[in-house]
Design a protein around this motif. Sequence first.
Motif, PDB file in Angstrom:
ATOM      1  N   GLU A 485       0.840  -1.204   0.000  1.00 22.09           N
ATOM      2  CA  GLU A 485       0.000   0.000   0.000  1.00 22.09           C
ATOM      3  C   GLU A 485       0.872   1.250   0.000  1.00 22.09           C
ATOM      4  O   GLU A 485       0.595   2.228  -0.715  1.00 22.09           O
ATOM      5  N   ALA A 486       1.940   1.215   0.814  1.00 23.99           N
ATOM      6  CA  ALA A 486       2.861   2.357   0.854  1.00 23.99           C
ATOM      7  C   ALA A 486       3.502   2.582  -0.511  1.00 23.99           C
ATOM      8  O   ALA A 486       3.656   3.735  -0.963  1.00 23.99           O
ATOM      9  N   ALA A 487       3.884   1.510  -1.203  1.00 29.72           N
ATOM     10  CA  ALA A 487       4.515   1.638  -2.523  1.00 29.72           C
ATOM     11  C   ALA A 487       3.591   2.348  -3.497  1.00 29.72           C
ATOM     12  O   ALA A 487       4.024   3.223  -4.277  1.00 29.72           O
ATOM     13  N   ALA A 499       9.212   3.978  -3.444  1.00 29.45           N
ATOM     14  CA  ALA A 499       8.272   2.931  -3.839  1.00 29.45           C
ATOM     15  C   ALA A 499       9.007   1.614  -4.058  1.00 29.45           C
ATOM     16  O   ALA A 499       8.546   0.533  -3.647  1.00 29.45           O
ATOM     17  N   ALA A 500      10.162   1.678  -4.707  1.00 31.39           N
ATOM     18  CA  ALA A 500      10.946   0.465  -4.947  1.00 31.39           C
ATOM     19  C   ALA A 500      11.400  -0.144  -3.625  1.00 31.39           C
ATOM     20  O   ALA A 500      11.366  -1.381  -3.436  1.00 31.39           O
ATOM     21  N   ALA A 504      10.517  -3.791  -2.184  1.00 34.60           N
ATOM     22  CA  ALA A 504      11.585  -4.723  -1.810  1.00 34.60           C
ATOM     23  C   ALA A 504      11.348  -5.291  -0.411  1.00 34.60           C
ATOM     24  O   ALA A 504      11.508  -6.495  -0.179  1.00 34.60           O
ATOM     25  N   CYS A 505      10.953  -4.439   0.506  1.00 37.63           N
ATOM     26  CA  CYS A 505      10.649  -4.904   1.866  1.00 37.63           C
ATOM     27  C   CYS A 505       9.488  -5.895   1.842  1.00 37.63           C
ATOM     28  O   CYS A 505       9.476  -6.897   2.582  1.00 37.63           O
ATOM     29  N   ALA A 506       8.485  -5.625   0.970  1.00 35.23           N
ATOM     30  CA  ALA A 506       7.352  -6.545   0.859  1.00 35.23           C
ATOM     31  C   ALA A 506       7.796  -7.894   0.321  1.00 35.23           C
ATOM     32  O   ALA A 506       7.335  -8.952   0.774  1.00 35.23           O
ATOM     33  N   LEU A 507       8.713  -7.898  -0.633  1.00 34.04           N
ATOM     34  CA  LEU A 507       9.207  -9.150  -1.191  1.00 34.04           C
ATOM     35  C   LEU A 507       9.894 -10.010  -0.127  1.00 34.04           C
ATOM     36  O   LEU A 507       9.661 -11.218  -0.030  1.00 34.04           O
ATOM     37  N   LEU A 508      10.735  -9.380   0.675  1.00 25.12           N
ATOM     38  CA  LEU A 508      11.447 -10.141   1.701  1.00 25.12           C
ATOM     39  C   LEU A 508      10.484 -10.631   2.776  1.00 25.12           C
ATOM     40  O   LEU A 508      10.565 -11.783   3.225  1.00 25.12           O
ATOM     41  N   ALA A 509       9.544  -9.775   3.194  1.00 24.27           N
ATOM     42  CA  ALA A 509       8.579 -10.187   4.216  1.00 24.27           C
ATOM     43  C   ALA A 509       7.727 -11.349   3.719  1.00 24.27           C
ATOM     44  O   ALA A 509       7.428 -12.288   4.474  1.00 24.27           O
ATOM     45  N   ALA A 510       7.330 -11.313   2.450  1.00 22.18           N
ATOM     46  CA  ALA A 510       6.512 -12.388   1.897  1.00 22.18           C
ATOM     47  C   ALA A 510       7.258 -13.716   1.923  1.00 22.18           C
ATOM     48  O   ALA A 510       6.674 -14.779   2.173  1.00 22.18           O
TER      49      ALA A 510
END
Length: 1002
Positions: A485-487, A499-500, A504-510
């Motif tokens: 959502e922040a991105a 945004a990137a 990236a943080c979302a990718l690692l958390a997932a």
Amino acid sequence: MPTDAAHPQSTDELFHALQENHRRPYGRTRTVTAEELVDAAERFDEPVPLIHALLELQEAYTYGSDPRKSPVVFARLLTLFDERPDAFDERLRHQLFWRFKWVANALIALPEIPLTSLRQWLGEMRDRYEKAGLGLQPYYGQAYQLAAHVGEDTTLAYELWAARRRTPLSDCEACEIRERALHRADAGDDERALEIWAPVLAGKESCQEEPARSVSYALLPLVRTGRADRARELHLAGYRACRRSAGMAGEVGRHLEFCALTGNEGRGVELLAENRNLFDEVDSPLDLLHFLTGVEVLLSRVEGLGHGELPVAGYAGRAWTVASLRAEVRERGDGLAARFDTRNGTTLHSDHRRERLDRAPLLDALELTLRSRGLDDLAEGASRTDAATGSGTAAAPTVPRTTEALPESVPELILRARELDELGHPDARACWARLRTLVAAPGYTHPDDPAVGPYVRLCADLLSDEANRAAERDEFAVAVELQEEAAGLYDDAGAPGDAALARACALLAAAEIPAGTPSEGGSEGGSEGGEGKAMADALTEAHASLVRLHEETPGLAPYVEGRLLRLRASALGLRLQASGDPEHVAPVLAEVERLEAFALRHSIDGQVSGAKLLRAGTYALSRDLPAAVTEADALHERLTEHGPAWHLPRVLGLRGRLRLGLRDAPAAYADLTEGLRLAAAWPADAVDTGRLHGDLAEACMHLGRPDEALTQLTRAAEAELRAEKRTDAFCAYSNAAQLCLDLGRIEDCIALLDSLLTEPDVVAGEVDDRLVAQLRLVRARALHAGDDLKAATAEFVTLAAESAGWEDDPGSHAMIAAETAMLLAESGEFERAGEAVGRALAAHALAPRYEQLSNCLRELARLQAQQEGPGGLDGALAHLATAGRIADEARAAGFEPVGRPLDSALAYEHGRVNAYVGQYGDALAALEKALALVGEPGPETGSAGEWAECVRLAGLVEGVYLERPAAALTRLDAAVDRLAALGHTDEREQLASLAAQLRDEA
């Protein structure tokens, strides 16, 4: 309210049902069942069964705090005695005359009973005793208690009772000691009262109600006379004996008062919640008066400290605050005291109540439990609960502590937050928290300032910060949603780099969702099995996606690119931790080199530190601890010179863990202690202080400082609670409780676990059921260690029933069922013990627990032979035969026990069992076999101890029971010489003592 108890069809069934009911705790279930059994007894038209049923019912009423019904039941018993005295054998006759005192106490507790009726009853008691030729000391004891209750001059009444010789119908010694001590305490002589109380408080004199009643009265005198530590010990044990018991509501009230007057108001509020049932279940007006007065002392103190709006437990049907419940309790307490005073024609009860309410605190703070919780902690917890459930009005979020004052103006605050965030400075969190509050407030107007940017970007900043906090709590799915959502908002704000980074943080958390978050650096083992492989695969894919995202996003600011490189390296580091695959080491180090070179080139000190930290962690994961320490040393030196200083506690924590791995506990202790000292300079959430305290506890254990380790474990748990990591906190508390038990601090252990098990999320079933079961298991073991066999057995039976459903963990069920069997056997319930061990064996077949089952079966055999003698031999031998089969299975499986070898232990138990039942020849033969299996002792203490014990028992059997002292002395003397030559002094002295005894008796 009918119970599920079967209706007895014969007097034998009735007596069995009465015995079963007698085992139940006092309360509604026992009382209702007793009422039903009286109805059943009346149908048999035989006086003796009815007498027994009425006695059980009166006991249920008396100890269940129902004084109005106890005299009615006794009247029926008295009528039966007058009509059929032959139906009362000596024991029943004794019970009848004993219970005149119960009726006297019940009538005193009812203000509606006129004083003349009380005196008439005492006259009836005296007449009956005289007619039966019984001594009058019990009558004078009741006369004194009535005088003390009314407030008359008690001097003569006391002398008429205390100077008389005790009779078989006198109250037990412990109860009489209590009355004598209270007589002195009421006169203001604390020292003399405590001197009289000493045998009861020390446990030398006891009964069903003692020492619990005396303890509750003695707490304040102990504090007033400077014995606060002793008061603490007695509070923990005494409170446990009376909590939630309607028949001991007054005692609970005095424990609440003790908490209020010793700076433990928070514990008092917790105990009040645990005893909320007493508001509605106490039917004795006198007990209720004493309970409500203790409650009011506590509530007055809490309100006086400014917490009048704190939610508390009270009467059912509405929500209470401290202030509202205090007003309700005051009105009810005043009314009860006035009713007693009106009946008695004195002001004694109102005066005593006022005296208690006017007492000033005796101590500022007395640490009662390992989990000391203040009123601020409770208020914060209540606010969190309200926020989570949507009930009430949640308090505004607390802004984290900062090292510098926050800017006043919104534009400055936004710019300062972003500046600190780029640096990774701990104060950034306080800025975001303050901004979150301002933005959420009605009427917020976003600054029209190009330097600040649009409102949508600030919203994205706040979402990203919230996502980072969620990831720290292992709430990875939440973190992914918030970062995505922040991105999107960053895109809307024209900030592609941010945004990137959010994506990236979302990718690692997932990638971390399948198995949770492994810790950064310092762990020395990877996950095993499919779960570890699934996470490693997810992290491999995440790393590839991070690389693509990095490469496809042009024009990145250095701080953004540094973070992307850090995320890439972290993904590979987490993969190594998940897989433990040595081939995954080199890719991590390559990414770390890339990150460090970039950070040095752009002078980003925080990322230089992060790279070195990752490298040290990678060396640790690859088992190269010396290299990891070298890297940590270099990083510590750089941080000391260049900063950032807030990284120092983390590096010291890592180096401390590495040194623990290298078995250098003193150096680890020094690092971890320094890490905690430095962490205190930064906001609480800047450093994982819970981890530091936990590691320091381990260092303390290696250094032989268990008490200090216990302190560190509790501090670790408190830090995890503040960080909202409740599972980690409960795990730390569980370790602390186990250490308490190991140290013999039984009451500390139980009090800690009682506090944890009454936490709202535990009660609501929101905490992992296996973790809660572990807490309950430790508590049950502590109860057993504290000689509360009944409570321990009840908890084990419940745990065994629950764990039977753990299809994924039959081994744990086997262990719990085995321990349950041993406790049931200790209570003499061998049939139930056999059923429990049968369930343990069934689970053992699925997940072997050779040593635990062997230990259990040998203990069952010992207990059955010891308690039942020759009649228990067949059952004992059957258990030993099963233990023999388990030993065979273990040998075939190549199992090595941690403790004694199973075969020699089994042979020894055969010897002991046969000795218990008088089969001394078989016992000696079994012990000879055990000695052959153990073998000659060596320098090791363990084998020497087992060997010496076999020799001791063989010498005892041979020399005393088989009456062959010469042969026994030959055996013992040789063993003494052997042990002396090996330096086993303690074992030698035991055998030498037995040899000397045999010579003296020869």
